[in-house]
Design a protein around this motif. Sequence first.
Motif, PDB file in Angstrom:
ATOM      1  N   ASP A 149       3.734   3.126   2.616  1.00 38.05           N
ATOM      2  CA  ASP A 149       4.453   4.144   1.781  1.00 38.05           C
ATOM      3  C   ASP A 149       4.794   5.203   2.666  1.00 38.05           C
ATOM      4  O   ASP A 149       4.697   5.377   3.958  1.00 38.05           O
ATOM      5  CB  ASP A 149       3.743   4.558   0.764  1.00 38.05           C
ATOM      6  N   ALA A 150       5.576   6.394   2.149  1.00 43.33           N
ATOM      7  CA  ALA A 150       5.933   7.341   2.991  1.00 43.33           C
ATOM      8  C   ALA A 150       5.043   8.262   3.740  1.00 43.33           C
ATOM      9  O   ALA A 150       5.288   8.921   4.387  1.00 43.33           O
ATOM     10  CB  ALA A 150       6.951   8.374   1.904  1.00 43.33           C
ATOM     11  N   ASN A 151       3.842   8.032   3.148  1.00 44.98           N
ATOM     12  CA  ASN A 151       2.749   8.577   3.968  1.00 44.98           C
ATOM     13  C   ASN A 151       2.051   7.894   4.919  1.00 44.98           C
ATOM     14  O   ASN A 151       1.062   8.341   5.524  1.00 44.98           O
ATOM     15  CB  ASN A 151       1.617   9.198   2.959  1.00 44.98           C
ATOM     16  N   GLY A 152       2.657   6.609   5.233  1.00 44.26           N
ATOM     17  CA  GLY A 152       1.941   5.781   6.279  1.00 44.26           C
ATOM     18  C   GLY A 152       0.557   4.879   5.629  1.00 44.26           C
ATOM     19  O   GLY A 152      -0.039   4.206   6.407  1.00 44.26           O
ATOM     20  N   TYR A 181       9.864   1.256   1.329  1.00 41.24           N
ATOM     21  CA  TYR A 181       8.766   1.265   2.186  1.00 41.24           C
ATOM     22  C   TYR A 181       9.167   1.185   3.596  1.00 41.24           C
ATOM     23  O   TYR A 181      10.266   0.968   3.997  1.00 41.24           O
ATOM     24  CB  TYR A 181       7.878   0.292   1.737  1.00 41.24           C
ATOM     25  N   THR A 182       8.273   1.426   4.442  1.00 40.62           N
ATOM     26  CA  THR A 182       8.337   0.866   5.960  1.00 40.62           C
ATOM     27  C   THR A 182       7.438  -0.560   5.964  1.00 40.62           C
ATOM     28  O   THR A 182       6.481  -0.560   5.106  1.00 40.62           O
ATOM     29  CB  THR A 182       8.133   1.743   7.120  1.00 40.62           C
ATOM     30  N   TYR A 183       7.954  -1.275   7.179  1.00 42.63           N
ATOM     31  CA  TYR A 183       7.265  -2.618   6.966  1.00 42.63           C
ATOM     32  C   TYR A 183       7.147  -3.066   8.435  1.00 42.63           C
ATOM     33  O   TYR A 183       7.734  -2.531   9.412  1.00 42.63           O
ATOM     34  CB  TYR A 183       7.856  -3.748   6.416  1.00 42.63           C
ATOM     35  N   ALA A 184       6.039  -3.918   8.792  1.00 39.91           N
ATOM     36  CA  ALA A 184       5.833  -4.431   9.940  1.00 39.91           C
ATOM     37  C   ALA A 184       5.297  -6.044   9.571  1.00 39.91           C
ATOM     38  O   ALA A 184       4.780  -6.022   8.688  1.00 39.91           O
ATOM     39  CB  ALA A 184       4.567  -3.717  10.582  1.00 39.91           C
ATOM     40  N   VAL A 185       5.776  -6.472  10.861  1.00 40.07           N
ATOM     41  CA  VAL A 185       5.368  -8.133  10.679  1.00 40.07           C
ATOM     42  C   VAL A 185       4.611  -8.709  11.621  1.00 40.07           C
ATOM     43  O   VAL A 185       4.989  -8.198  12.722  1.00 40.07           O
ATOM     44  CB  VAL A 185       6.666  -8.998  10.433  1.00 40.07           C
ATOM     45  N   ASP A 186       3.301  -9.011  11.743  1.00 35.06           N
ATOM     46  CA  ASP A 186       2.584  -9.506  12.862  1.00 35.06           C
ATOM     47  C   ASP A 186       2.509 -10.937  12.788  1.00 35.06           C
ATOM     48  O   ASP A 186       2.230 -11.744  11.945  1.00 35.06           O
ATOM     49  CB  ASP A 186       1.271  -8.918  12.480  1.00 35.06           C
ATOM     50  N   VAL A 187       2.841 -11.661  13.861  1.00 39.83           N
ATOM     51  CA  VAL A 187       3.071 -13.098  14.097  1.00 39.83           C
ATOM     52  C   VAL A 187       1.837 -13.252  15.201  1.00 39.83           C
ATOM     53  O   VAL A 187       2.161 -12.939  16.389  1.00 39.83           O
ATOM     54  CB  VAL A 187       4.417 -13.302  14.497  1.00 39.83           C
ATOM     55  N   LYS A 188       1.096 -14.470  14.764  1.00 37.79           N
ATOM     56  CA  LYS A 188       0.319 -15.049  15.854  1.00 37.79           C
ATOM     57  C   LYS A 188       0.803 -16.439  16.159  1.00 37.79           C
ATOM     58  O   LYS A 188       0.745 -17.289  15.115  1.00 37.79           O
ATOM     59  CB  LYS A 188      -1.233 -14.937  15.357  1.00 37.79           C
ATOM     60  N   GLY A 189       0.565 -16.843  17.348  1.00 36.85           N
ATOM     61  CA  GLY A 189       1.248 -18.085  17.779  1.00 36.85           C
ATOM     62  C   GLY A 189      -0.028 -18.937  18.233  1.00 36.85           C
ATOM     63  O   GLY A 189      -1.341 -18.853  17.432  1.00 36.85           O
ATOM     64  N   ALA A 190       0.067 -19.847  19.181  1.00 37.79           N
ATOM     65  CA  ALA A 190      -0.895 -20.636  19.373  1.00 37.79           C
ATOM     66  C   ALA A 190      -2.352 -19.986  20.225  1.00 37.79           C
ATOM     67  O   ALA A 190      -1.979 -18.993  20.823  1.00 37.79           O
ATOM     68  CB  ALA A 190      -0.363 -21.743  20.603  1.00 37.79           C
TER      69      ALA A 190
END
Length: 235
Positions: A149-152, A181-190
């Motif tokens: 949210d706006a407050n992190g 909102y602000t968003y983040a995407v975490d991707v994990k590979g092999a």
Amino acid sequence: MIVPLSAAAAQASSAASVESVLAGANGRSSSSTATGSRDSVGKDDFLKLLVTQLRNQDPTNPMQPHEFAAQLAQFTSVEQLTQVNAGIAALSAQNQLSTLMSETSFSASLVGKTIVAQGDQVEIPKTGQGAIRIDVGLGGGAGTLTLKDANGRSVATVPLGNLSAGPQTVALPADLPPGKYTYAVDVKGANDAKVAVRTFVTGTVDGVHFSNGTITLRVGSMEIGLDSLSEIGKP
């Protein structure tokens, strides 16, 4: 009977007069510093100094013609520099106005079009699904979305399943709370190796906002700078 000044008296008088001119120039400089209109001795002061020097020169050792020519050449240089500076300032102002008009016209042409811009904002609608635009690094992997949210503060963490490499639009689950909102995407590979992800803002431009000479595009409740645009689509 007129008694000529002695060399010493002439030099003293010249020095006093020059100091008087400089003091006047410095006084005007100090009084106008607050307005930013003057910060150095200008062409008028330079001319006054030259005239004062001629009036108070040593009569037994007057200024030679080549010295006077050198003084006039310096005055001409000051005059030319003043004109050049004024021309540059006018040209800069004209270029700024031209740029603003061009950006205004371009921004207006984007209303109703879909855009993609660099950023991490996302708006979840009250009805329907939200979507994000991302660019996943080589190999791809399992993705996880985090909304803040706006407050992190984190308000939701959602698994996105396996994401392939490259640019893609990902539809978000319909049960997410509506809002901006602000968003983040975490991707994990092999081997759980972290994969680089670039995030974007996407949506339809429904307005243009002007503030202090800056233009931003309005997409729902989000505002996007022109310099962050990556793609422009059809309405």
